[in-house]
Design a protein around this motif. Structure first.
Motif, mmCIF file in Angstrom:
data_model
loop_
_atom_site.group_PDB
_atom_site.id
_atom_site.type_symbol
_atom_site.label_atom_id
_atom_site.label_comp_id
_atom_site.label_asym_id
_atom_site.label_seq_id
_atom_site.Cartn_x
_atom_site.Cartn_y
_atom_site.Cartn_z
ATOM 1 N N ALA A 1 0.827 -1.206 0.000
ATOM 2 C CA ALA A 1 0.000 0.000 0.000
ATOM 3 C C ALA A 1 0.861 1.255 0.000
ATOM 4 C CB ALA A 1 -0.933 -0.008 1.213
ATOM 5 N N ALA A 2 1.938 1.231 0.770
ATOM 6 C CA ALA A 2 2.846 2.375 0.788
ATOM 7 C C ALA A 2 3.483 2.580 -0.581
ATOM 8 C CB ALA A 2 3.920 2.168 1.850
ATOM 9 N N GLY A 3 3.869 1.486 -1.217
ATOM 10 C CA GLY A 3 4.488 1.586 -2.527
ATOM 11 C C GLY A 3 3.572 2.166 -3.580
ATOM 12 N N PHE A 4 2.289 1.854 -3.493
ATOM 13 C CA PHE A 4 1.315 2.369 -4.449
ATOM 14 C C PHE A 4 0.777 3.738 -4.056
ATOM 15 C CE2 PHE A 4 1.023 -1.996 -6.050
ATOM 16 C CZ PHE A 4 0.854 -1.774 -7.410
ATOM 17 N N GLY A 5 1.177 4.245 -2.901
ATOM 18 C CA GLY A 5 0.682 5.538 -2.466
ATOM 19 C C GLY A 5 -0.745 5.518 -1.966
ATOM 20 N N ALA A 6 -1.211 4.369 -1.458
ATOM 21 C CA ALA A 6 -2.566 4.289 -0.918
ATOM 22 C C ALA A 6 -2.718 5.250 0.259
ATOM 23 C CB ALA A 6 -2.874 2.866 -0.472
ATOM 24 N N THR A 7 -3.941 5.731 0.464
ATOM 25 C CA THR A 7 -4.197 6.646 1.576
ATOM 26 C C THR A 7 -3.948 5.974 2.918
ATOM 27 O OG1 THR A 7 -5.793 7.949 0.327
ATOM 28 C CG2 THR A 7 -5.976 8.020 2.724
ATOM 29 N N GLY A 8 -4.301 4.701 3.020
ATOM 30 C CA GLY A 8 -4.094 4.015 4.285
ATOM 31 C C GLY A 8 -4.472 2.558 4.212
ATOM 32 N N VAL A 9 -4.148 1.847 5.289
ATOM 33 C CA VAL A 9 -4.550 0.451 5.471
ATOM 34 C C VAL A 9 -5.297 0.357 6.788
ATOM 35 C CG1 VAL A 9 -3.796 -1.939 5.761
ATOM 36 C CG2 VAL A 9 -2.566 -0.423 4.180
ATOM 37 N N VAL A 10 -6.500 -0.180 6.723
ATOM 38 C CA VAL A 10 -7.339 -0.345 7.903
ATOM 39 C C VAL A 10 -7.566 -1.836 8.123
ATOM 40 C CG1 VAL A 10 -9.662 0.004 8.839
ATOM 41 C CG2 VAL A 10 -8.486 1.876 7.655
ATOM 42 N N THR A 11 -7.420 -2.279 9.348
ATOM 43 C CA THR A 11 -7.781 -3.648 9.683
ATOM 44 C C THR A 11 -9.018 -3.651 10.567
ATOM 45 O OG1 THR A 11 -6.403 -3.735 11.678
ATOM 46 C CG2 THR A 11 -5.367 -4.378 9.592
ATOM 47 N N THR A 12 -9.833 -4.686 10.416
ATOM 48 C CA THR A 12 -10.923 -4.938 11.356
ATOM 49 C C THR A 12 -10.563 -6.203 12.138
ATOM 50 O OG1 THR A 12 -12.247 -6.395 9.930
ATOM 51 C CG2 THR A 12 -12.539 -4.013 9.651
ATOM 52 N N GLY A 13 -11.233 -6.421 13.260
ATOM 53 C CA GLY A 13 -10.958 -7.627 14.034
ATOM 54 C C GLY A 13 -9.895 -7.409 15.089
ATOM 55 N N THR A 14 -9.274 -8.503 15.517
ATOM 56 C CA THR A 14 -8.412 -8.467 16.690
ATOM 57 C C THR A 14 -6.932 -8.254 16.375
ATOM 58 O OG1 THR A 14 -8.210 -10.881 16.632
ATOM 59 C CG2 THR A 14 -9.984 -9.957 17.984
ATOM 60 N N LEU A 15 -6.509 -8.443 15.145
ATOM 61 C CA LEU A 15 -5.084 -8.297 14.826
ATOM 62 C C LEU A 15 -4.649 -6.846 14.985
ATOM 63 C CD1 LEU A 15 -3.078 -9.966 12.020
ATOM 64 C CD2 LEU A 15 -3.035 -7.469 12.161
#
Length: 251
Positions: A128-142
């Motif tokens: 995601a960083a390499g592609f310039g994504a705005t962010g990464v969001v996780t759901t759940g317990t991780l």
């Protein structure tokens, strides 16, 4: 000058562990605040900087403190081959949430729905960083800031927003969820403000996220092949976005 081990222990409980030279390199390039960095071989670490990160050589020269190998090994759970480790201040959650909520966006947000594998999550953040994504969001317990995730992401958590949210808290924008029953992604142009959701490695999308999806999309796949690795799926989807809309170019 404060003893580096004393400084390390003062920050260890709340800081992000940067495990290895490359994690430290990326964190510094993207503005991380690094109060302490240690190495078991300062000469080798600075030689690596000369070769791979000359832009950071002077900063690393002033930051890296050499400690005995046994001391270095006592500070990290799994010593890195580069014998470098550092602690960074975790970015403000409030600032990250403001970035995720801002519209219009110039790049999608990636959502990992209840991921299970720490290494896979780190690989996705690196992508995601390499592609310039705005962010990464996780759901759940991780915990997306778990040291193993940060190690897998090579310190690139500091190049994008990384947060954990409930499904009902996901950022605004059309939600495209990847699912084998969806329409072929090749027929869809993904907008910059898309929210791209990927199910867990074992069970796919949760019923809650699937119900919220505006579109279900499927990646091209040969019959009788059951699935792609999570990071591979994210890479294919972000590449499709970049090829049809645009993403940061190399150089």
């Amino acid at each position: 000058m404060t003893d580096p081990v004393t400084l390390w222990r003062a920050h260890a409980d709340d800081a992000v562990l940067l495990d290895g030279f490359h994690a430290l390199k990326h964190a510094l390039r993207f503005g991380a605040e690094v109060p302490v960095a240690v190495t078991a071989d300062r000469r080798a670490a600075l030689a690596l900087a000369e070769e791979l990160a000359p832009d950071l050589r002077d900063a690393l020269d002033g930051l890296l403190a050499e400690v005995p190998e046994r001391t270095y090994a006592s500070l990290v759970a799994r010593p890195h081959p580069t014998a470098v480790a550092a602690l960074a201040v975790r970015p403000s959650r409030e600032a990250g949430l403001r970035v995720l909520a801002r519209v219009p966006r110039h790049a999608p947000v990636v959502v990992l729905d209840n991921p299970r594998n720490l290494g896979n999550a780190g690989a996705v953040i690196r992508l995601a960083a390499g592609f310039g994504a705005t962010g990464v969001v996780t759901t759940g317990t991780l915990d997306p800031w778990h040291p193993t995730v940060v190690r897998g992401g090579a310190g690139l958590h500091f190049a994008t927003v990384v947060e954990r949210l409930a499904v009902e808290e996901l950022p605004p924008g059309p939600l495209f969820a990847l699912d084998p029953e969806g329409e072929d992604i090749r027929g869809t142009k993904l907008p910059d403000d898309a929210v791209l959701a990927f199910g867990s490695e074992r069970s796919g999308l949760s019923a809650e996220l699937r119900a919220r999806a505006d579109h279900l999309l499927a990646l091209p796949m040969r019959p009788q092949v059951s699935s792609y690795n999570l990071a591979t799926s994210v890479a294919m989807t972000l590449y499709h976005w970049s090829a049809t809309v645009g993403a940061p170019r190399s150089g």
